[in-house]
Design a protein around this motif. Structure first.
Motif, PDB file in Angstrom:
ATOM      1  N   PHE A  25       0.841  -1.194   0.000  1.00  0.00           N
ATOM      2  CA  PHE A  25       0.000   0.000   0.000  1.00  0.00           C
ATOM      3  C   PHE A  25       0.880   1.250   0.000  1.00  0.00           C
ATOM      4  O   PHE A  25       0.654   2.178  -0.788  1.00  0.00           O
ATOM      5  CB  PHE A  25      -0.909  -0.018   1.238  1.00  0.00           C
ATOM      6  N   GLU A  26       1.897   1.273   0.879  1.00  0.00           N
ATOM      7  CA  GLU A  26       2.765   2.449   0.969  1.00  0.00           C
ATOM      8  C   GLU A  26       3.454   2.721  -0.368  1.00  0.00           C
ATOM      9  O   GLU A  26       3.623   3.857  -0.767  1.00  0.00           O
ATOM     10  CB  GLU A  26       3.822   2.252   2.059  1.00  0.00           C
ATOM     11  N   HIS A  29      -0.008   3.257  -3.371  1.00  0.00           N
ATOM     12  CA  HIS A  29      -1.315   3.936  -3.294  1.00  0.00           C
ATOM     13  C   HIS A  29      -1.272   5.328  -3.925  1.00  0.00           C
ATOM     14  O   HIS A  29      -2.255   5.787  -4.486  1.00  0.00           O
ATOM     15  CB  HIS A  29      -1.867   3.962  -1.857  1.00  0.00           C
ATOM     16  N   TYR A  33      -3.818   6.400  -6.797  1.00  0.00           N
ATOM     17  CA  TYR A  33      -4.708   7.540  -6.559  1.00  0.00           C
ATOM     18  C   TYR A  33      -4.594   8.531  -7.727  1.00  0.00           C
ATOM     19  O   TYR A  33      -5.604   9.001  -8.268  1.00  0.00           O
ATOM     20  CB  TYR A  33      -4.349   8.200  -5.226  1.00  0.00           C
ATOM     21  N   GLN A  47     -10.335   8.330  -4.187  1.00  0.00           N
ATOM     22  CA  GLN A  47      -9.929   7.713  -2.904  1.00  0.00           C
ATOM     23  C   GLN A  47     -10.577   6.345  -2.756  1.00  0.00           C
ATOM     24  O   GLN A  47      -9.935   5.359  -2.412  1.00  0.00           O
ATOM     25  CB  GLN A  47     -10.422   8.572  -1.744  1.00  0.00           C
ATOM     26  N   GLN A  51      -8.809   2.662  -2.904  1.00  0.00           N
ATOM     27  CA  GLN A  51      -9.018   1.774  -1.751  1.00  0.00           C
ATOM     28  C   GLN A  51      -9.552   0.424  -2.231  1.00  0.00           C
ATOM     29  O   GLN A  51      -9.140  -0.626  -1.755  1.00  0.00           O
ATOM     30  CB  GLN A  51     -10.041   2.458  -0.810  1.00  0.00           C
TER      31      GLN A  51
ATOM     32  N   PRO B  54      -4.528  11.816  -0.203  1.00  0.00           N
ATOM     33  CA  PRO B  54      -4.877  12.328   1.126  1.00  0.00           C
ATOM     34  C   PRO B  54      -4.531  11.311   2.220  1.00  0.00           C
ATOM     35  O   PRO B  54      -4.607  10.101   1.979  1.00  0.00           O
ATOM     36  CB  PRO B  54      -6.392  12.539   1.041  1.00  0.00           C
ATOM     37  N   VAL B  56      -6.082  10.445   4.755  1.00  0.00           N
ATOM     38  CA  VAL B  56      -7.216   9.657   5.228  1.00  0.00           C
ATOM     39  C   VAL B  56      -7.245   8.272   4.555  1.00  0.00           C
ATOM     40  O   VAL B  56      -7.758   7.298   5.112  1.00  0.00           O
ATOM     41  CB  VAL B  56      -8.539  10.431   5.013  1.00  0.00           C
ATOM     42  N   MET B  57      -6.637   8.186   3.375  1.00  0.00           N
ATOM     43  CA  MET B  57      -6.588   6.888   2.683  1.00  0.00           C
ATOM     44  C   MET B  57      -5.828   5.861   3.503  1.00  0.00           C
ATOM     45  O   MET B  57      -6.167   4.685   3.525  1.00  0.00           O
ATOM     46  CB  MET B  57      -5.861   7.037   1.334  1.00  0.00           C
ATOM     47  N   ARG B  58      -4.769   6.344   4.161  1.00  0.00           N
ATOM     48  CA  ARG B  58      -3.933   5.438   4.943  1.00  0.00           C
ATOM     49  C   ARG B  58      -4.734   4.865   6.123  1.00  0.00           C
ATOM     50  O   ARG B  58      -4.732   3.661   6.359  1.00  0.00           O
ATOM     51  CB  ARG B  58      -2.709   6.214   5.418  1.00  0.00           C
ATOM     52  N   ALA B  60      -7.951   4.642   6.396  1.00  0.00           N
ATOM     53  CA  ALA B  60      -9.017   3.753   5.898  1.00  0.00           C
ATOM     54  C   ALA B  60      -8.443   2.385   5.533  1.00  0.00           C
ATOM     55  O   ALA B  60      -9.031   1.346   5.848  1.00  0.00           O
ATOM     56  CB  ALA B  60      -9.688   4.384   4.680  1.00  0.00           C
ATOM     57  N   PHE B  61      -7.261   2.390   4.899  1.00  0.00           N
ATOM     58  CA  PHE B  61      -6.679   1.117   4.476  1.00  0.00           C
ATOM     59  C   PHE B  61      -6.320   0.245   5.682  1.00  0.00           C
ATOM     60  O   PHE B  61      -6.658  -0.946   5.722  1.00  0.00           O
ATOM     61  CB  PHE B  61      -5.430   1.352   3.618  1.00  0.00           C
TER      62      PHE B  61
END
Lengths: 187, 246
Positions: A25-26, A29, A33, A47, A51, B54, B56-58, B60-61
Motif C-alpha cells: 500500500f505504501e 497507493h 490515486y 480515494q 481503496q 490524502p 485519510v486513505m492510509r 481507511a486502508f
C-alpha cells in the motif's frame, strides 16, 4: 529473491500473511490515486477507487500467480475497478468545465506560479481520448515500463512503445492548440 | 529509415532499431525537433501529473486490513469446527465451556465495573486487548477520552514500543503526529525509527519526523542507513529526507 520485493510480499500475502499488504500500500497507493484522479477527475471518488484496488488485492490474493510482476497486476485490477465504476448507473465522466481543480503536489507558492501551466496541462489531458489519457498516466505517473504496460494491456512491448509515443504526440497537439488559443486574444 | 518509420521510436527506440533511429536523427532536423518536443512533454507530465494522496486513505486502508484479518480468523475457525461438531462428546464439552466462559465474562464485567467505571480505564483496556482490531480502535479513540495529554502520550508511546501488531504501531504513530510539538514524543519516535525492525513502522516514523527535522533526527537516520538489512524502499526514503537541508 529480495524478501521485500513486491513479488515476495505478494507471495506472503497470498499465503495469508496479510500484514505485508501495508508495505505494498505504501509503495503504490499514491500512483493508483493519481491514476484515478486523472481518469475520473473526481478526487473523492478516486480515494474510494484506489481503496477498492487494495481490497480486491486482499480479497482475490489467491488469484495472484506466484512470480508474476505485481505492478502490472495491480494496474490490471485498477483498470477493472475503473471499468466497473463507469458501468454503475449515474457514474459518468464530468465535463471539463464542471470539474473541480485537481489537487497538486506542489507547495501553494509554487502552485500559484504554475497554476496557468497546470490548467493548460489538465485541459489538454482532459480532452485526450480516454485510452490515450490512461496510457500517459500509466507511463508518466505510475511510471510503468513498456514491459509492464504491455503486461497490463496484454499487448506486445513494441505495441506498448508505439501506443505511448502516439498518445504523447496526441497530447502535445492538444496542449499546443490550447496554448495557441490562449495566446490568440492577446494579439 | 524515413521519418514515418522513425516517428514511433523517437523517444525510446528498441535495441535493434536504436542505431537506425540515431542515424536518421543526425540527418533530419524535423525529427530532431519532434523528439525534443516529445521529451519536453514527458518532463511536463512527470512534473505535474502526480497528485498527493490524502492521508485519510492510509487510515481507511489500515482499518480495513485489521478488520479483514479479524473477519478472516472468524471465518476460518468455524469451517473446521463444523466438521467436529458432529461428534457428541464435543457438543457436551462445548456446552460446558459456554457455561464456564459466561461465568468468567460476568465476573470480569463485574470486576471491571467496580474497579474503574471511568473512560480512561476503558480506553486503556482496549489498548491491552488481545484483538488487534480492538487495540486499533483504542488507538484511534485514545485522544477523544478524558485522558490528560501526558496520559495520552504515555499510552501511545507504550503502544509504539510494545504492541506486537505492525498495523497498530503504525496507527499509534499517526495519532501521535498531532502531538509532535512535545519534545519527549519526538525523541521517542526517533528512538523507534532506529529500533523497530518493521519497514512499515520505520516509514510511519519517518513521516512523523519529516515535519520536524533536526540534527538529532539526521544522526538517527545516518545510523539507520548503516543497517545492512534495511528495506530498500525505506533506504531510498531516508536518503531523500537526508538530502533536504535542515
Amino acid at each position: 529473491m529480495d524478501p521485500f520485493s513486491d513479488e515476495a510480499l505478494m507471495a506472503r500475502i497470498r499465503q495469508g500473511d496479510l500484514e505485508h499488504a501495508g508495505l505494498l500500500f505504501e509503495r503504490h497507493h499514491g500512483a493508483l490515486y493519481s491514476f484515478f484522479v486523472h481518469t475520473t477527475r473526481q478526487p473523492a471518488v478516486s480515494q474510494d477507487l484506489a481503496q477498492d484496488v487494495f481490497v480486491r488485492l486482499l480479497t482475490y490474493r489467491t488469484s495472484y500467480q506466484l512470480g508474476a510482476r505485481v505492478r502490472p497486476w495491480l494496474h490490471q485490477i485498477a483498470r477493472n475497478v475503473l471499468a466497473d465504476h463507469w458501468k454503475r448507473p449515474g457514474n459518468a465522466a464530468i465535463p471539463l468545465d464542471e470539474a473541480p481543480p485537481l489537487p497538486s503536489s506542489q507547495s501553494p507558492a509554487v502552485e500559484l506560479e504554475r497554476s496557468e501551466l497546470r490548467a493548460r496541462l489538465d485541459g489538454a489531458l482532459a480532452r485526450l481520448n480516454p485510452d490515450n489519457r490512461e496510457l500517459l498516466v500509466l507511463s508518466h505517473v505510475s511510471d510503468l515500463s513498456y514491459d509492464e504496460i504491455a503486461e497490463t494491456y496484454g499487448i506486445t512491448v513494441n505495441a506498448a512503445r508505439v501506443r505511448v509515443c502516439r498518445a504523447l504526440k496526441a497530447f502535445r497537439t492538444l496542449y499546443t492548440q490550447h496554448e495557441a488559443s490562449d495566446e490568440l486574444p492577446r494579439r | 529509415m524515413n521519418c514515418r518509420d522513425a516517428e514511433p521510436y523517437l523517444l525510446d527506440p528498441p535495441a535493434h532499431l536504436d542505431a537506425a533511429v540515431r542515424a536518421h536523427l543526425t540527418t533530419c532536423a524535423a525529427c530532431r525537433t519532434a523528439q525534443a518536443t516529445l521529451i519536453e512533454s514527458q518532463v511536463l507530465l512527470r512534473t505535474h501529473l502526480p497528485v498527493p494522496p490524502p492521508s485519510v486513505m492510509r487510515t481507511a486502508f489500515y482499518t480495513t486490513l485489521v478488520e479483514l484479518q479479524r473477519t478472516r480468523k472468524a471465518v476460518v475457525g468455524p469451517g473446521r469446527w463444523i466438521v467436529l461438531w458432529r461428534s457428541h462428546s464435543l457438543r457436551l464439552a462445548f456446552a460446558f465451556l459456554v457455561v464456564f466462559a459466561l461465568g468468567a465474562v460476568s465476573m470480569q464485567i463485574l470486576q471491571a465495573d467496580q474497579a474503574s467505571g471511568s473512560e480512561v480505564q476503558a480506553v486503556l483496556s482496549q489498548l491491552g486487548a488481545p484483538s488487534p482490531a480492538t487495540r486499533l480502535t483504542g488507538v484511534y479513540t485514545v485522544s477523544e477520552g478524558e485522558m490528560t495529554e501526558a496520559q495520552v502520550h504515555e499510552a501511545l508511546l507504550t503502544v509504539i514500543r510494545t504492541d506486537p501488531s505492525v498495523n497498530v504501531r503504525v496507527a499509534a504513530l499517526e495519532v501521535l503526529t498531532a502531538h509532535a510539538q512535545d519534545a519527549a514524543v519526538r525523541a521517542a519516535v526517533v528512538h523507534v525509527l532506529g529500533s523497530d525492525p518493521a519497514p512499515l513502522v520505520q516509514l510511519a516514523a519517518l513521516r512523523f519526523i519529516e515535519a520536524h527535522p533536526s540534527a538529532e533526527v539526521h544522526r538517527a537516520l545516518d545510523t539507520l542507513l548503516q543497517q545492512p538489512d534495511l528495506e530498500p524502499f525505506v533506504r531510498a526514503q531516508v536518503r531523500t529526507f537526508l538530502t533536504t537541508p535542515i
